[in-house]
Design an enzyme around this catalytic site. Structure first.
Site, PDB file in Angstrom:
ATOM      1  N   TYR A 120      -3.702  -2.206 -10.160  1.00 46.71           N
ATOM      2  CA  TYR A 120      -3.598  -2.101  -8.690  1.00 46.71           C
ATOM      3  C   TYR A 120      -2.730  -3.221  -8.107  1.00 46.71           C
ATOM      4  O   TYR A 120      -1.859  -2.980  -7.261  1.00 46.71           O
ATOM      5  CB  TYR A 120      -5.006  -2.104  -8.072  1.00 46.71           C
ATOM      6  CG  TYR A 120      -4.987  -2.104  -6.564  1.00 46.71           C
ATOM      7  CD1 TYR A 120      -4.754  -0.928  -5.854  1.00 46.71           C
ATOM      8  CD2 TYR A 120      -5.155  -3.286  -5.846  1.00 46.71           C
ATOM      9  CE1 TYR A 120      -4.708  -0.926  -4.470  1.00 46.71           C
ATOM     10  CE2 TYR A 120      -5.106  -3.302  -4.458  1.00 46.71           C
ATOM     11  CZ  TYR A 120      -4.884  -2.116  -3.778  1.00 46.71           C
ATOM     12  OH  TYR A 120      -4.819  -2.126  -2.405  1.00 46.71           O
TER      13      TYR A 120
ATOM     14  N   TYR B 187      -4.255   3.632   8.103  1.00 48.95           N
ATOM     15  CA  TYR B 187      -5.627   3.109   8.260  1.00 48.95           C
ATOM     16  C   TYR B 187      -6.200   3.532   9.606  1.00 48.95           C
ATOM     17  O   TYR B 187      -6.022   4.683  10.007  1.00 48.95           O
ATOM     18  CB  TYR B 187      -5.653   1.582   8.073  1.00 48.95           C
ATOM     19  CG  TYR B 187      -4.756   1.146   6.959  1.00 48.95           C
ATOM     20  CD1 TYR B 187      -5.020   1.561   5.655  1.00 48.95           C
ATOM     21  CD2 TYR B 187      -3.625   0.390   7.190  1.00 48.95           C
ATOM     22  CE1 TYR B 187      -4.182   1.203   4.620  1.00 48.95           C
ATOM     23  CE2 TYR B 187      -2.788   0.021   6.158  1.00 48.95           C
ATOM     24  CZ  TYR B 187      -3.068   0.443   4.885  1.00 48.95           C
ATOM     25  OH  TYR B 187      -2.235   0.090   3.875  1.00 48.95           O
TER      26      TYR B 187
ATOM     27  N   SER C  86       0.800  -1.237   0.000  1.00 48.73           N
ATOM     28  CA  SER C  86       0.000   0.000   0.000  1.00 48.73           C
ATOM     29  C   SER C  86       0.829   1.282   0.000  1.00 48.73           C
ATOM     30  O   SER C  86       0.266   2.368  -0.172  1.00 48.73           O
ATOM     31  CB  SER C  86      -0.928   0.019   1.206  1.00 48.73           C
ATOM     32  OG  SER C  86      -2.039  -0.783   0.941  1.00 48.73           O
TER      33      SER C  86
ATOM     34  N   LYS D 139       0.309   3.494  -2.896  1.00 43.42           N
ATOM     35  CA  LYS D 139      -0.848   4.399  -3.012  1.00 43.42           C
ATOM     36  C   LYS D 139      -0.411   5.867  -2.995  1.00 43.42           C
ATOM     37  O   LYS D 139      -1.107   6.728  -3.518  1.00 43.42           O
ATOM     38  CB  LYS D 139      -1.854   4.111  -1.879  1.00 43.42           C
ATOM     39  CG  LYS D 139      -2.549   2.754  -2.086  1.00 43.42           C
ATOM     40  CD  LYS D 139      -3.359   2.294  -0.897  1.00 43.42           C
ATOM     41  CE  LYS D 139      -4.065   0.987  -1.241  1.00 43.42           C
ATOM     42  NZ  LYS D 139      -4.343   0.097  -0.151  1.00 43.42           N
TER      43      LYS D 139
ATOM     44  N   VAL E 158       1.268  -3.820   3.794  1.00 38.55           N
ATOM     45  CA  VAL E 158       1.254  -5.119   4.484  1.00 38.55           C
ATOM     46  C   VAL E 158       2.519  -5.959   4.226  1.00 38.55           C
ATOM     47  O   VAL E 158       2.671  -7.034   4.807  1.00 38.55           O
ATOM     48  CB  VAL E 158      -0.007  -5.974   4.171  1.00 38.55           C
ATOM     49  CG1 VAL E 158      -1.244  -5.358   4.782  1.00 38.55           C
ATOM     50  CG2 VAL E 158      -0.177  -6.208   2.681  1.00 38.55           C
TER      51      VAL E 158
END
Ligand code: GLN
Length: 304
Positions: A188, A240, A63, A66, A258
């Site tokens: 993605y 998050y 992630s 992103k 992760v």
């Protein structure tokens, strides 16, 4: 204390700090990673990188990607982008579907999966050969020409991306995704599979510590307003539903993945990347957060 000494001190203090979390196990390529891997790299504005541990070993950035895709899209779309993605912390897991129905397919922020899928949709509009464009961007930011996708990670991600497919389909039902869902998931999953070391990650985030310019080349990536926004989003949404706690403990804008990596910045000073694959229940690196907390404490500097 000097930066080098701080990093060495924290690295040795935390060298046995394992056994507190779980390595991501939803795909074989992640579950087989050595769980006690540990690396720290800090890059300063003059382009110097100070590292400790497994800092040349590449791992799956997941992630963290992103931030790269958001930087690419926001410099083209400007304010219009924020009609389709929010800027509030979600308070839910990174792959949660729960808010999307009530909020009519507008994801809370670009750093949870739903938001990142909208960003990837816009990226495909802007760059027909999106996979090339992303990897070129990361190579440009880091100055490292052989950074690439890990095809086996990308393939496993694709095989297990039921939830991301569900998110993309659901958003599409509200009209907030335009491209084919399969194409979005393909890009993605590939962006998540990019393999980088902490040394390379620290260098690639330096533009966020230097007003949008890559300090080593002088190239402008984006303006100071975009930097302010990217850093604000990392601070409020980068970890998050642990973003508040991360701000409280660490005091830097940061982004986790992760794969066990976390990258953070102190504007006008430095960027720092850590890697330790054991994750806490929020999917964030347990030892990574502890490292960064000790780092700002030892340094006596944070964004606050
Ligand atoms: N590939 C992962 C997913 O989409 C990335 C999530 C993450 O790093 N938090 O579920």
């Amino acid at each position: 204390m000097e930066l080098k000494n701080i990093i060495n001190k924290i690295f040795s203090e935390l060298s046995d700090y394992t056994g507190h979390g779980q390595v991501a196990d939803y795909i074989p390529a992640l579950s087989s990673v050595k769980r006690d891997s540990f690396a720290i790299s800090a890059a300063t504005l003059d382009g110097n990188v100070i590292s400790a541990g497994d800092f040349t070993e590449r791992f799956s950035i997941q992630s963290i990607s992103k931030v790269f895709t958001l930087a690419m899209v926001s410099r083209h779309l400007g304010d219009k982008l924020w009609e389709s993605v929010g800027r509030e912390p979600s308070g839910t897991a990174f792959n949660s579907l729960i808010q999307l129905e009530q909020e009519k397919g507008i994801p809370r922020n670009p750093f949870i999966n739903s938001g990142a899928l909208v960003i990837t949709d816009r990226l495909i509009d802007l760059y027909p050969d999106s996979k090339h464009a992303i990897i070129d961007f990361v190579r440009e930011l880091s100055g490292v020409k052989d950074i690439s996708y890990d095809k086996s990670v990308a393939l496993s991600e694709l095989e297990t991306s039921h939830r991301n497919l569900a998110l993309a389909n659901f958003i599409k039902s509200f009209g907030n995704i335009h491209n084919k869902v399969e194409d979005i998931i393909d890009v993605y999953c590939n962006q998540c599979s990019i393999s980088m070391s902490t040394e390379e990650l620290a260098k690639s985030f330096l533009f966020l510590a230097s007003g949008g310019v890559i300090p080593t080349t002088g190239q402008r990536v984006c303006g100071p307003r975009s930097v302010k926004r990217l850093n604000a989003l990392m601070l409020t949404c980068g970890l998050y539903n642990e973003s508040g706690d991360f701000a409280f403990r660490v005091g830097m804008p940061g982004k986790s993945g992760v794969g066990g990596g976390i990258v953070a910045v102190i504007p006008n000073k430095l960027s720092i990347a850590v890697w330790s694959p054991e994750l806490n229940s929020n999917g964030n690196s347990y030892r990574g957060i502890e490292t960064l907390e000790r780092f700002t404490t030892e340094l006596g500097i944070s964004v606050f």
